[in-house]
Design a protein around this motif. Sequence first.
Motif, short mmCIF file in Angstrom:
data_model
loop_
_atom_site.label_atom_id
_atom_site.label_comp_id
_atom_site.label_asym_id
_atom_site.label_seq_id
_atom_site.Cartn_x
_atom_site.Cartn_y
_atom_site.Cartn_z
N LEU A 111 44.93 74.45 53.15
CA LEU A 111 46.30 74.09 52.83
C LEU A 111 46.30 73.43 51.46
N ALA A 112 47.32 73.73 50.67
CA ALA A 112 47.43 73.15 49.33
C ALA A 112 48.35 71.94 49.38
N GLY A 113 47.77 70.76 49.27
CA GLY A 113 48.57 69.54 49.35
C GLY A 113 49.28 69.18 48.07
N GLY A 114 48.88 69.78 46.95
CA GLY A 114 49.51 69.48 45.68
C GLY A 114 51.00 69.78 45.68
N TYR A 115 51.80 68.90 45.09
CA TYR A 115 53.25 69.01 44.96
C TYR A 115 54.01 68.72 46.26
N LEU A 116 53.30 68.58 47.38
CA LEU A 116 53.96 68.27 48.64
C LEU A 116 53.99 66.76 48.87
N THR A 117 54.99 66.30 49.58
CA THR A 117 54.96 64.92 50.06
C THR A 117 54.00 64.85 51.24
N GLU B 246 45.95 60.73 37.72
CA GLU B 246 45.19 60.07 36.65
C GLU B 246 44.77 58.65 37.05
N SER B 247 45.65 57.96 37.76
CA SER B 247 45.37 56.57 38.11
C SER B 247 44.21 56.42 39.09
N ALA B 248 43.87 57.50 39.81
CA ALA B 248 42.78 57.43 40.79
C ALA B 248 41.54 58.19 40.35
N ASN B 249 41.59 58.80 39.18
CA ASN B 249 40.48 59.62 38.68
C ASN B 249 39.40 58.74 38.06
N THR B 250 38.17 58.86 38.55
CA THR B 250 37.08 58.02 38.05
C THR B 250 36.22 58.76 37.01
N GLU C 129 64.20 63.86 33.01
CA GLU C 129 63.45 62.98 32.13
C GLU C 129 62.10 62.75 32.82
N PRO C 130 61.02 63.22 32.25
CA PRO C 130 59.73 63.16 32.94
C PRO C 130 59.29 61.72 33.27
N VAL C 131 58.57 61.61 34.36
CA VAL C 131 58.07 60.32 34.83
C VAL C 131 56.55 60.33 34.71
N ALA C 132 56.02 59.56 33.80
CA ALA C 132 54.57 59.46 33.65
C ALA C 132 53.99 58.66 34.81
N GLY C 133 52.77 58.99 35.18
CA GLY C 133 52.10 58.22 36.21
C GLY C 133 52.44 58.62 37.63
N ASP C 134 53.09 59.76 37.84
CA ASP C 134 53.38 60.23 39.19
C ASP C 134 52.06 60.42 39.95
N THR C 135 51.95 59.88 41.15
CA THR C 135 50.70 59.93 41.92
C THR C 135 50.66 61.07 42.93
N ASP C 136 51.72 61.88 43.03
CA ASP C 136 51.75 63.01 43.97
C ASP C 136 51.51 62.52 45.41
N ASP C 137 52.02 61.34 45.72
CA ASP C 137 51.92 60.77 47.08
C ASP C 137 50.46 60.64 47.53
N TRP C 138 49.61 60.29 46.59
CA TRP C 138 48.16 60.27 46.80
C TRP C 138 47.73 59.40 47.98
N GLU D 292 53.94 65.46 33.40
CA GLU D 292 55.24 65.48 32.74
C GLU D 292 55.72 66.89 32.40
N VAL D 293 54.83 67.72 31.86
CA VAL D 293 55.23 69.09 31.50
C VAL D 293 55.57 69.87 32.77
N HIS D 294 54.81 69.66 33.82
CA HIS D 294 55.12 70.29 35.11
C HIS D 294 56.52 69.91 35.58
N GLN D 295 56.85 68.63 35.45
CA GLN D 295 58.18 68.17 35.86
C GLN D 295 59.27 68.84 35.03
N LEU D 296 59.02 68.97 33.74
CA LEU D 296 60.01 69.57 32.84
C LEU D 296 60.29 71.03 33.19
N THR D 297 59.25 71.79 33.46
CA THR D 297 59.43 73.23 33.65
C THR D 297 59.77 73.62 35.08
N SER D 298 59.65 72.69 36.03
CA SER D 298 59.93 73.02 37.43
C SER D 298 61.33 73.60 37.64
N PRO D 299 62.40 73.00 37.06
CA PRO D 299 63.73 73.59 37.26
C PRO D 299 63.84 74.99 36.67
#
Length: 355
Positions: free
Chosen positions: A37-43, A70-74, A115-124, A307-314
């Motif tokens: 299952l692809a969890g990306g982009y899902l809540t 990005e915030s969780a990437n080591t 308006e893109p939101v930086a730092g989106d965690t994708d419900d990580w 951010e670019v993903h958010q912009l082009t989604s619509p």
Amino acid sequence: MVISSLDVPVIGAPMAGGPSTPELAVAVSEAGGLGFLAGGYLTAGQLAGQLADAWDASSCALGVNLFVPESANTFTCSYAAGPAPLRGDLRARAVSQYRQGLLGEAERLGVELPEPVAGDTDDWDRKLDLVLREKVPVVSFTFGLPSPAVLAELRRAGIETVATVSDVEEAEAAIEAGIDALVVQGPDGGGHRSTLDQAKEPSAEDLLDLVAAVREGTPVPVIAAGGISTPERARQLRDAGATAVQVGTALLLTPEAGTALAYRRALKDPAYTRTAVTRAFSGRPARALETDFIRERASQAPAAYPEVHQLTSPLRRASAAADDPGLMALWAGTGWQDAADVPAAVVVRHIAGAG
């Protein structure tokens, strides 16, 4: 381990954004492989629903893929061989400039650009809690490397962990962090390249050579991925040391996949003659059927995910709703012409050389 004991050494790639469905994951697993299952982009709630549907349909093992924010990437990169990542005001200005360039397409399709939101965690955090609570047999990670503490917590729960990597450096970092297996992705794969740092340009090294190099330096199972569409290629990769192969594009036309109708038609349309790697849709490098949008925007898109993903989604959603593939992200590997409208089990057995 689940991965090293598969009856059929074929894994169904997690394909976020629609193609991956519970039905597809179950079909691959019931054919003897391992579906994801692809969890990306899902809540977390949406992913929980898909997981429940899969559990209700089958008792076979399956996996869940998560995008690492990005915030969780080591993983850290020296950037010695390329440009440093965009950060702060410089990144915001680059994203704003790209947004301005897309306003014409948005007006034509009758949509508003966010308006893109930086730092989106994708419900990580909530997704990690979900896979731990449900004891999903295998959890894979894309776009980054979780901390050793996260990997250790998953291991204590009996969950196998997999990192998606694109070169030897990334593979070594994943092993050091305590990963249980590697998806080694070559340059021919469809969709996003699996660089652990978004500013890093992905390696062009042939998958056979890359698998052999990674295999030489690691004891963990290696899963070869990227452009695999024939049993001959799968056999070559297993001979090079791969425990299994991962296929995605080969499954896009199967009835179990959630591939949009316009997307399906494009994959069979002879007007599309090549694929190209672009940042135009998400800010990360990804391979898709080449369109005018890619040709026009590829050089303008900044390395700024999500951010670019958010912009082009619509734009992508409106294009799909209009049954027009022009602005859709038609992710496809170089072997897309081998994809067939047959059940997923047939594809799995064919790639494995079992039928």
